[in-house]
Write a protein that holds these residues in place. Structure first.
Motif, short mmCIF file in Angstrom:
data_model
loop_
_atom_site.label_atom_id
_atom_site.label_comp_id
_atom_site.label_asym_id
_atom_site.label_seq_id
_atom_site.Cartn_x
_atom_site.Cartn_y
_atom_site.Cartn_z
N SER A 103 0.83 -1.20 0.00
CA SER A 103 0.00 0.00 0.00
C SER A 103 0.87 1.26 0.00
O SER A 103 0.59 2.22 -0.73
CB SER A 103 -0.92 -0.01 1.22
N VAL A 104 1.92 1.23 0.81
CA VAL A 104 2.84 2.38 0.86
C VAL A 104 3.50 2.59 -0.50
O VAL A 104 3.71 3.73 -0.94
CB VAL A 104 3.91 2.15 1.95
N LEU A 105 3.78 1.49 -1.18
CA LEU A 105 4.45 1.57 -2.48
C LEU A 105 3.46 1.70 -3.64
O LEU A 105 3.87 1.65 -4.81
CB LEU A 105 5.32 0.33 -2.69
N ASP A 106 2.18 1.85 -3.32
CA ASP A 106 1.13 1.96 -4.34
C ASP A 106 1.12 0.77 -5.30
O ASP A 106 0.91 0.92 -6.51
CB ASP A 106 1.30 3.27 -5.14
#
Length: 244
Positions: A103-106
């Motif tokens: 999620s952080v890295l999309d």
């Protein structure tokens, strides 16, 4: 865990009875652990609709105690289910952590749908007593069973029923008479009359197990013997809701 032992001659249809009881108990939201014993494989049980997760076979080494081996494989089977559930839990947690990073890295989340559900722990053990019995005289089988279901083929010789020392008949909680569809009617009638005369205080249930005929009566007798009255009431309420 309570043990329901299905005992009797090797030609009496015990494995079919076990399969039908397994399905009947599952339909009541009770999860059985099915245990075969003796020199055989799992295939006949799987063909009867038993989930491989809840199936194990006790095959003791020569000279070893069959009953002790059944106790051992029962514990092992439950432990394996617990270990599998633990792995599933860890897999879900690991995927959750991975998805946080993604999620952080999309990168988008990965689905958990490929991770299997945890398996319910079995409530009871259904045991087919193969390789334990000396006719109907096995004291070991009686000691193993919390509830003893003794299976008698309809064409059995009267002398066997009347033989002294037949513990599996004398101490049966339920007597199931099988193969009534394969046996002449007069022979079936004679067998049932003799059993009812000798064991008038026991439930004696004729069945056609391969078609499920009267297996509901056997199931009802089992439920009377091992289910807490409040749980039995809950099961009845569930059935009424399903029928409504």
């Amino acid at each position: 865990m309570k043990k329901i032992v299905i005992a009797g001659r090797n030609d009496s249809g015990k494995s079919t009875i076990l399969g039908e009881l397994y399905k009947g108990l599952k339909a009541k939201d009770i999860q059985p652990l099915a245990i075969g014993s003796g020199v055989q494989d799992e295939k006949p049980y799987l063909l009867k609709g038993i989930d491989a997760t809840y199936l194990t076979i006790a095959i003791p080494a020569p000279g070893e105690d069959v009953v002790g081996d059944i106790e051992r494989v029962t514990k092992n089977a439950v432990n394996q289910i617990k270990e599998r559930n633990s792995l599933i839990q860890h897999a879900r947690k690991a995927l959750d952590e991975l998805n946080k990073v993604r999620s952080v890295l999309d990168l988008g989340a990965l689905s958990q749908k490929d991770i299997p559900r945890e398996a319910a722990l079995p409530d009871i053990a259904l045991i087919e007593a193969v390789g334990i019995n000396d006719g109907y005289k096995s004291t070991a089988t009686r000691k193993l069973a919390d509830i003893l279901v003794t299976v008698v083929p309809a064409g059995i010789k009267n002398e066997i029923i009347m033989e002294t020392g037949s513990i599996l008949l004398d101490e049966a909680d339920i007597i199931v008479v099988t193969k009534i569809d394969e046996t002449p009617r007069d022979v079936v009638t004679t067998t049932l009359k003799l059993l009812k005369r000798i064991y008038s205080h026991k439930p004696i249930i004729p069945v056609v197990a391969t078609q499920g005929v009267h297996m509901d009566l056997v199931l009802d007798e089992l439920l009377k013997r091992f289910i807490d009255p409040l749980l039995l009431l809950d099961l009845q309420e569930k059935e009424e809701v399903n029928e409504a």
